[in-house]
Design an enzyme around this catalytic site. Structure first.
Site, PDB file in Angstrom:
ATOM      1  N   ASP A  81       0.777  -1.127  -0.197  1.00 51.41           N
ATOM      2  CA  ASP A  81       0.017  -0.049   0.128  1.00 51.41           C
ATOM      3  C   ASP A  81       0.850   1.292   0.102  1.00 51.41           C
ATOM      4  O   ASP A  81       1.929   1.302   0.432  1.00 51.41           O
ATOM      5  CB  ASP A  81      -0.916   0.199   1.333  1.00 51.41           C
ATOM      6  CG  ASP A  81      -1.957   0.771   1.205  1.00 51.41           C
ATOM      7  OD1 ASP A  81      -2.627   1.143  -0.009  1.00 51.41           O
ATOM      8  OD2 ASP A  81      -2.405   1.470   2.221  1.00 51.41           O
ATOM      9  N   ASP A 103       1.852   5.337  -5.207  1.00 53.75           N
ATOM     10  CA  ASP A 103       1.166   6.502  -4.943  1.00 53.75           C
ATOM     11  C   ASP A 103       2.028   7.806  -5.472  1.00 53.75           C
ATOM     12  O   ASP A 103       2.871   8.031  -4.926  1.00 53.75           O
ATOM     13  CB  ASP A 103       0.995   6.475  -3.415  1.00 53.75           C
ATOM     14  CG  ASP A 103       0.405   7.833  -2.983  1.00 53.75           C
ATOM     15  OD1 ASP A 103      -0.137   8.798  -3.850  1.00 53.75           O
ATOM     16  OD2 ASP A 103       0.059   8.061  -1.696  1.00 53.75           O
ATOM     17  N   HIS A 183      -5.962   9.515   6.771  1.00 54.85           N
ATOM     18  CA  HIS A 183      -5.221   8.442   7.258  1.00 54.85           C
ATOM     19  C   HIS A 183      -5.057   8.710   8.806  1.00 54.85           C
ATOM     20  O   HIS A 183      -4.989   9.731   9.135  1.00 54.85           O
ATOM     21  CB  HIS A 183      -3.720   8.140   6.837  1.00 54.85           C
ATOM     22  CG  HIS A 183      -3.826   7.847   5.177  1.00 54.85           C
ATOM     23  ND1 HIS A 183      -3.205   8.485   4.325  1.00 54.85           N
ATOM     24  CD2 HIS A 183      -4.440   6.661   4.820  1.00 54.85           C
ATOM     25  CE1 HIS A 183      -3.493   7.986   2.990  1.00 54.85           C
ATOM     26  NE2 HIS A 183      -4.217   6.708   3.281  1.00 54.85           N
ATOM     27  N   GLY A 212      -8.179   5.564   4.424  1.00 55.36           N
ATOM     28  CA  GLY A 212      -8.427   6.233   5.748  1.00 55.36           C
ATOM     29  C   GLY A 212      -9.613   5.618   6.467  1.00 55.36           C
ATOM     30  O   GLY A 212     -10.498   6.592   7.071  1.00 55.36           O
ATOM     31  N   THR A 236      -5.347   1.418  11.576  1.00 51.92           N
ATOM     32  CA  THR A 236      -5.471   1.996  12.843  1.00 51.92           C
ATOM     33  C   THR A 236      -6.296   1.394  13.751  1.00 51.92           C
ATOM     34  O   THR A 236      -6.058   1.085  14.987  1.00 51.92           O
ATOM     35  CB  THR A 236      -6.025   3.587  13.022  1.00 51.92           C
ATOM     36  OG1 THR A 236      -5.079   4.153  12.022  1.00 51.92           O
ATOM     37  CG2 THR A 236      -5.958   4.116  14.333  1.00 51.92           C
TER      38      THR A 236
END
Length: 308
Positions: A81, A103, A183, A212, A236
């Protein structure tokens, strides 16, 4: 079984559910994620991100991620990622990752197209899939994935018309869009632009990705999937679940690491199961990709190569 993103996201797009990406920087996280996927018969995307490599070097995480995916009874994508450097993406492909994200969203549009197109050709030569990002998903301050924030995130939202052009020019397999998420852990509740999600989903052919995801409400997730999101990134929530379980288990100094490991694995499993249920991917582990769509994609890639 080890698969690529097309194997799980094409059915998800068609079936109006989403597949979760859960980052696994250590074995406890990976064990919990795989346990959740197998117990719920859900496809899953598991991997790491470039900003997480200080906590689990790419080569080291490949030692357990890829064998675990191959051994699993459900489809498992091993994904890099937010690959920020070309070298990192290439290394992931060489190590056997079945999918990458390159990215380049902070570059100019032209540079983003150029760099992602080049990497898409390389990834496809490995039989891997690739995700690109248009617009920019920022970071909440102090998050595990960065410490910068965007003053006006709406200025960086994905433009639907540019999205169509971006997908066609780069040949990516999935598109990460900026629609109001960030994020890390949220300080204030995010407000998603659902209309933008729907417009982009009706404009491009590839599955859409929501970054996110940790911290969104259940209704946010359900609505986003209804409007066209097929992949949702989570880190998270499982990261916090693991450490909270370890804190509860660590009652005194007589405890050792072997007392904490099972607690962390189980906490990650349960948090991952919650997300899989919410995303409606439970029981979708045996769903087969749309062969017609895959053949069409392969033909398009061949034609592009011939017209170079």
């Amino acid at each position: 079984m080890l698969v690529n993103m097309n194997d799980v996201l094409i059915p998800a797009k068609k079936g109006k559910y989403a597949v979760g990406l859960f980052n696994a920087v250590n074995l406890e996280l990976a064990r919990g994620i795989i346990a959740a996927a197998e117990s719920s018969q859900s496809p899953v995307i598991m991997g790491t991100a470039e900003v997480l490599l200080p906590y689990g070097p790419l080569e080291e995480v490949s030692y357990y991620l890829i064998p675990m995916a191959k051994k699993a009874s459900v489809p498992v994508v091993i994904h890099l990622d937010h690959g920020l450097k070309k070298e990192t993406c290439l290394k992931a492909l060489e190590l056997g990752f079945s999918s990458i994200m390159y990215d380049c969203s902070t570059d100019s549009y032209e540079e983003n197209v150029k760099k992602v197109k080049e990497m898409a050709d390389i990834a496809h030569s490995y039989g891997a899939t690739i995700e690109g990002e248009l617009g920019h998903v920022g970071d909440n301050d102090g998050s595990a994935e960065g410490n910068s924030s965007l003053a006006r995130p709406e200025d960086f939202y994905t433009d639907p018309k540019m999205a169509k052009d971006f997908v066609e020019k780069t040949g990516i397999d999935a598109l990460a869009i900026a629609v109001g998420t960030a994020h890390g852990a949220y300080k204030l509740p995010p407000k998603l632009d659902f209309e933008r999600i729907r417009t982009i989903a009706n404009t491009v052919d590839v599955p859409l990705v929501l970054h996110g995801g940790s911290g969104l409400t259940d209704n946010d997730f359900k609505r986003a999937i209804e409007e066209g999101i097929s992949k949702i990134n989570i880190f998270t929530d499982i990261n916090i679940a693991a450490v909270e379980a370890e804190f509860k288990k660590f009652e005194n100094m007589s405890k050792g690491i072997i007392d904490l490991i099972p607690a962390a694995v189980e906490a990650v499993k349960q948090e991952t199961l919650k997300k899989m249920t919410l995303f409606s991917s439970v029981g979708k582990g045996n769903v087969q990709p749309d062969k017609e769509m895959i053949v069409k994609a392969v033909v398009e890639e061949v034609l592009k190569a011939l017209n170079k």
